[in-house]
Design a protein around this motif. Structure first.
Motif, PDB file in Angstrom:
ATOM      1  N   SER A  87       0.835  -1.195   0.000  1.00  0.00           N
ATOM      2  CA  SER A  87       0.000   0.000   0.000  1.00  0.00           C
ATOM      3  C   SER A  87       0.873   1.249   0.000  1.00  0.00           C
ATOM      4  CB  SER A  87      -0.913  -0.007   1.222  1.00  0.00           C
ATOM      5  OG  SER A  87      -1.626   1.194   1.306  1.00  0.00           O
ATOM      6  N   SER A  88       1.940   1.252   0.782  1.00  0.00           N
ATOM      7  CA  SER A  88       2.852   2.398   0.845  1.00  0.00           C
ATOM      8  C   SER A  88       3.518   2.622  -0.510  1.00  0.00           C
ATOM      9  CB  SER A  88       3.925   2.178   1.904  1.00  0.00           C
ATOM     10  OG  SER A  88       3.356   2.050   3.168  1.00  0.00           O
ATOM     11  N   GLN A  89       3.960   1.536  -1.128  1.00  0.00           N
ATOM     12  CA  GLN A  89       4.586   1.655  -2.444  1.00  0.00           C
ATOM     13  C   GLN A  89       3.598   2.208  -3.466  1.00  0.00           C
ATOM     14  OE1 GLN A  89       6.038  -2.296  -3.257  1.00  0.00           O
ATOM     15  NE2 GLN A  89       8.106  -1.766  -2.611  1.00  0.00           N
ATOM     16  N   ARG A  93       3.998   5.746  -5.534  1.00  0.00           N
ATOM     17  CA  ARG A  93       3.956   5.804  -7.004  1.00  0.00           C
ATOM     18  C   ARG A  93       2.840   6.728  -7.490  1.00  0.00           C
ATOM     19  NH1 ARG A  93       4.810  -0.517  -7.624  1.00  0.00           N
ATOM     20  NH2 ARG A  93       7.075  -0.560  -7.612  1.00  0.00           N
ATOM     21  N   GLU A  94       1.698   6.614  -6.840  1.00  0.00           N
ATOM     22  CA  GLU A  94       0.571   7.451  -7.229  1.00  0.00           C
ATOM     23  C   GLU A  94       0.896   8.931  -6.997  1.00  0.00           C
ATOM     24  OE1 GLU A  94      -3.976   8.026  -5.781  1.00  0.00           O
ATOM     25  OE2 GLU A  94      -3.282   5.953  -6.006  1.00  0.00           O
ATOM     26  N   GLY A  95       1.514   9.238  -5.860  1.00  0.00           N
ATOM     27  CA  GLY A  95       1.900  10.615  -5.563  1.00  0.00           C
ATOM     28  C   GLY A  95       2.956  11.128  -6.527  1.00  0.00           C
ATOM     29  N   TYR A  96       3.919  10.298  -6.831  1.00  0.00           N
ATOM     30  CA  TYR A  96       4.987  10.679  -7.761  1.00  0.00           C
ATOM     31  C   TYR A  96       4.402  10.955  -9.142  1.00  0.00           C
ATOM     32  CZ  TYR A  96       9.514  10.731 -10.065  1.00  0.00           C
ATOM     33  OH  TYR A  96      10.613  11.112 -10.770  1.00  0.00           O
ATOM     34  N   SER A  97       3.508  10.095  -9.567  1.00  0.00           N
ATOM     35  CA  SER A  97       2.875  10.260 -10.869  1.00  0.00           C
ATOM     36  C   SER A  97       2.083  11.567 -10.918  1.00  0.00           C
ATOM     37  CB  SER A  97       1.956   9.077 -11.142  1.00  0.00           C
ATOM     38  OG  SER A  97       1.270   9.240 -12.337  1.00  0.00           O
ATOM     39  N   ARG A  98       1.382  11.848  -9.850  1.00  0.00           N
ATOM     40  CA  ARG A  98       0.590  13.098  -9.782  1.00  0.00           C
ATOM     41  C   ARG A  98       1.522  14.313  -9.823  1.00  0.00           C
ATOM     42  NH1 ARG A  98      -3.552  15.926 -11.068  1.00  0.00           N
ATOM     43  NH2 ARG A  98      -4.307  17.294  -9.473  1.00  0.00           N
TER      44      ARG A  98
END
Length: 126
Positions: A87-89, A93-98
């Motif tokens: 979940s952390s990973q 990734r989702e935050g980085y992509s955003r």
């Protein structure tokens, strides 16, 4: 005429209370057999785990049950840790992509020198 004898089945002579008294030991034995069978299955399923903790010792039923509970708790904790890590990973990734999308959007709206734009994009790709 031959004399007739009335054949009475033993069940017909017993009261319901007496029938229950006769049935109870049989039902209790079946219940104990089911418990023992399940404990034996647990022992076979977790045989390697038991050997790690108590090699060359005869396990009592209580030992088998306790070790099974301990093993299942341990597995549950590992599963929780794994799911949290995944979940952390995913969140990272989702935050980085955003963040990357926002940076591209920002660069497209403002006139930034091509050299600076290239440096920023290459930095994000690392």
């Amino acid at each position: 005429m031959a004399p007739s004898t009335v054949f009475m089945e033993p069940d017909n002579l017993l009261t319901p209370k007496e029938k229950n008294k006769l049935r109870k030991p049989v039902v209790e034995k079946m219940r104990r057999d089911r418990i023992n069978s399940s404990i034996e299955q647990l022992k076979l399923l977790l045989e390697k785990e038991f050997q790690r903790h108590q090699p060359n010792s005869k396990l009592e039923k209580a030992d088998i049950l306790e070790m099974t509970v301990s093993y299942l708790k341990q597995q549950s904790q590992l599963q929780t840790k794994r799911s949290f890590h995944k979940s952390s990973q995913f969140d990272f990734r989702e935050g980085y992509s955003r963040c990357l999308q926002e940076a591209f959007h920002f660069l497209s709206l403002h006139k930034v020198r091509t050299e600076t734009q290239t440096k920023i994009l290459s930095h994000f790709q690392k």
